[in-house]
Motif scaffolding. Structure first.
Motif, mmCIF file in Angstrom:
data_model
loop_
_atom_site.group_PDB
_atom_site.id
_atom_site.type_symbol
_atom_site.label_atom_id
_atom_site.label_comp_id
_atom_site.label_asym_id
_atom_site.label_seq_id
_atom_site.Cartn_x
_atom_site.Cartn_y
_atom_site.Cartn_z
ATOM 1 N N ALA A 62 18.398 -2.972 1.963
ATOM 2 C CA ALA A 62 18.071 -1.689 2.587
ATOM 3 C C ALA A 62 17.160 -1.970 3.780
ATOM 4 O O ALA A 62 16.400 -2.932 3.770
ATOM 5 N N ALA A 63 17.269 -1.125 4.787
ATOM 6 C CA ALA A 63 16.398 -1.245 5.955
ATOM 7 C C ALA A 63 15.119 -0.447 5.705
ATOM 8 O O ALA A 63 15.124 0.548 4.972
ATOM 9 N N ALA A 64 14.047 -0.873 6.316
ATOM 10 C CA ALA A 64 12.772 -0.173 6.151
ATOM 11 C C ALA A 64 12.892 1.308 6.514
ATOM 12 O O ALA A 64 12.242 2.159 5.902
ATOM 13 N N ALA A 65 13.736 1.632 7.487
ATOM 14 C CA ALA A 65 13.897 3.028 7.918
ATOM 15 C C ALA A 65 14.544 3.899 6.842
ATOM 16 O O ALA A 65 14.459 5.127 6.902
ATOM 17 N N GLN A 66 15.190 3.288 5.853
ATOM 18 C CA GLN A 66 15.827 4.062 4.780
ATOM 19 C C GLN A 66 14.827 4.483 3.708
ATOM 20 O O GLN A 66 15.108 5.364 2.915
ATOM 21 N N LYS A 67 13.688 3.825 3.678
ATOM 22 C CA LYS A 67 12.696 4.055 2.629
ATOM 23 C C LYS A 67 11.722 5.153 3.029
ATOM 24 O O LYS A 67 11.230 5.173 4.155
ATOM 25 N N HIS A 68 11.454 6.050 2.085
ATOM 26 C CA HIS A 68 10.506 7.141 2.307
ATOM 27 C C HIS A 68 9.619 7.257 1.077
ATOM 28 O O HIS A 68 10.058 7.733 0.031
ATOM 29 N N TYR A 69 8.391 6.784 1.216
ATOM 30 C CA TYR A 69 7.414 6.869 0.135
ATOM 31 C C TYR A 69 6.512 8.053 0.469
ATOM 32 O O TYR A 69 5.643 7.964 1.325
ATOM 33 N N LEU A 70 6.808 9.184 -0.166
ATOM 34 C CA LEU A 70 6.190 10.451 0.186
ATOM 35 C C LEU A 70 5.053 10.822 -0.758
ATOM 36 O O LEU A 70 5.124 10.577 -1.967
ATOM 37 N N GLY A 71 4.043 11.435 -0.169
ATOM 38 C CA GLY A 71 2.945 11.971 -0.951
ATOM 39 C C GLY A 71 2.925 13.475 -0.829
ATOM 40 O O GLY A 71 3.193 14.028 0.240
ATOM 41 N N LEU A 72 2.655 14.143 -1.931
ATOM 42 C CA LEU A 72 2.493 15.592 -1.949
ATOM 43 C C LEU A 72 1.007 15.859 -2.126
ATOM 44 O O LEU A 72 0.388 15.341 -3.068
ATOM 45 N N PHE A 73 0.447 16.634 -1.222
ATOM 46 C CA PHE A 73 -0.989 16.879 -1.199
ATOM 47 C C PHE A 73 -1.287 18.353 -1.370
ATOM 48 O O PHE A 73 -0.591 19.208 -0.832
ATOM 49 N N LYS A 74 -2.340 18.638 -2.127
ATOM 50 C CA LYS A 74 -2.955 19.970 -2.194
ATOM 51 C C LYS A 74 -4.294 19.797 -1.491
ATOM 52 O O LYS A 74 -5.180 19.126 -2.009
ATOM 53 N N GLY A 75 -4.395 20.340 -0.279
ATOM 54 C CA GLY A 75 -5.570 20.043 0.537
ATOM 55 C C GLY A 75 -5.540 18.556 0.881
ATOM 56 O O GLY A 75 -4.520 18.049 1.327
ATOM 57 N N ASP A 76 -6.628 17.874 0.612
ATOM 58 C CA ASP A 76 -6.689 16.438 0.889
ATOM 59 C C ASP A 76 -6.366 15.600 -0.341
ATOM 60 O O ASP A 76 -6.416 14.372 -0.286
ATOM 61 N N LYS A 77 -6.048 16.236 -1.473
ATOM 62 C CA LYS A 77 -5.850 15.504 -2.729
ATOM 63 C C LYS A 77 -4.374 15.183 -2.958
ATOM 64 O O LYS A 77 -3.528 16.085 -2.967
ATOM 65 N N LEU A 78 -4.082 13.910 -3.176
ATOM 66 C CA LEU A 78 -2.731 13.468 -3.515
ATOM 67 C C LEU A 78 -2.421 13.903 -4.943
ATOM 68 O O LEU A 78 -3.132 13.521 -5.881
ATOM 69 N N VAL A 79 -1.372 14.725 -5.117
ATOM 70 C CA VAL A 79 -1.039 15.226 -6.456
ATOM 71 C C VAL A 79 0.316 14.711 -6.953
ATOM 72 O O VAL A 79 0.641 14.890 -8.123
ATOM 73 N N ALA A 80 1.089 14.076 -6.071
ATOM 74 C CA ALA A 80 2.365 13.506 -6.513
ATOM 75 C C ALA A 80 2.843 12.489 -5.479
ATOM 76 O O ALA A 80 2.538 12.602 -4.296
#
Length: 174
Positions: A62-80
């Motif tokens: 896989a190419a780096a452009a295919q990867k998406h490591y996403l964070g879900l934030f409530k305000g500044d807090k990472l929740v997922a």
């Protein structure tokens, strides 16, 4: 795929963005809640380096452009966090890697809602199937993806660290 994060932000009650090394402390804090999962294949407490390794790891072929490591934030807090590889291993197929939520903030029902919204957005972006691998020893993971109506596609053995473990490949057609 900036559109993925932007579309998810519009459809979820979270701010969604690509995770970076600036988020390492929050990624580690979130993943420490899953020590029981990591105990399935680690003989030690999860280290920060192990927790943040997904920031740089890309699936083979896989190419780096295919990867998406996403964070879900409530305000500044990472929740997922959710790790997606688009058009992998085949076009229009999405590989779902780790999907962790902060259990002190996100209920199981909300976790399911997040997953369903992610699947809806992926379908809008022309994905037709999502696949993932769950260790057979991870009963909570098996239960979650069974309840999310993913189909058990096949059984396999996978190498996790230095250990080979039985796993199930799940698939959902969008």
């Amino acid at each position: 795929m900036q559109t993925l994060a932007k579309q998810l932000t519009r459809q979820l009650s979270y701010d969604v963005r690509e995770l970076t090394h600036d988020d390492e402390d929050q990624i580690y804090d979130l993943q420490k809640q899953y020590q029981a999962y990591f105990d399935l294949f680690l003989d030690h407490k999860l280290t920060k380096r192990e927790a943040v390794s997904d920031l740089d790891e890309v699936a083979s072929e896989a190419a780096a452009a295919q990867k998406h490591y996403l964070g879900l934030f409530k305000g500044d807090k990472l929740v997922a966090t959710i790790d997606l590889t688009i058009d992998y291993p085949l076009p229009q197929l999405v590989w779902l890697g780790q999907f962790f939520v902060d259990k002190t903030v996100v209920s199981t029902a909300e976790q399911s809602q997040i997953l369903n919204q992610v699947l809806t957005v992926l379908k809008e972006l022309t994905a037709v199937q999502v696949q993932l691998l769950v260790l057979k020893a991870d009963q909570a993971g098996l239960d979650f993806y069974d309840q999310a109506q993913f189909e058990r596609l096949s059984e396999t053995r996978t190498q996790v660290g230095k250990t080979f473990m039985d796993a199930i490949i799940y698939q959902k057609t969008l």
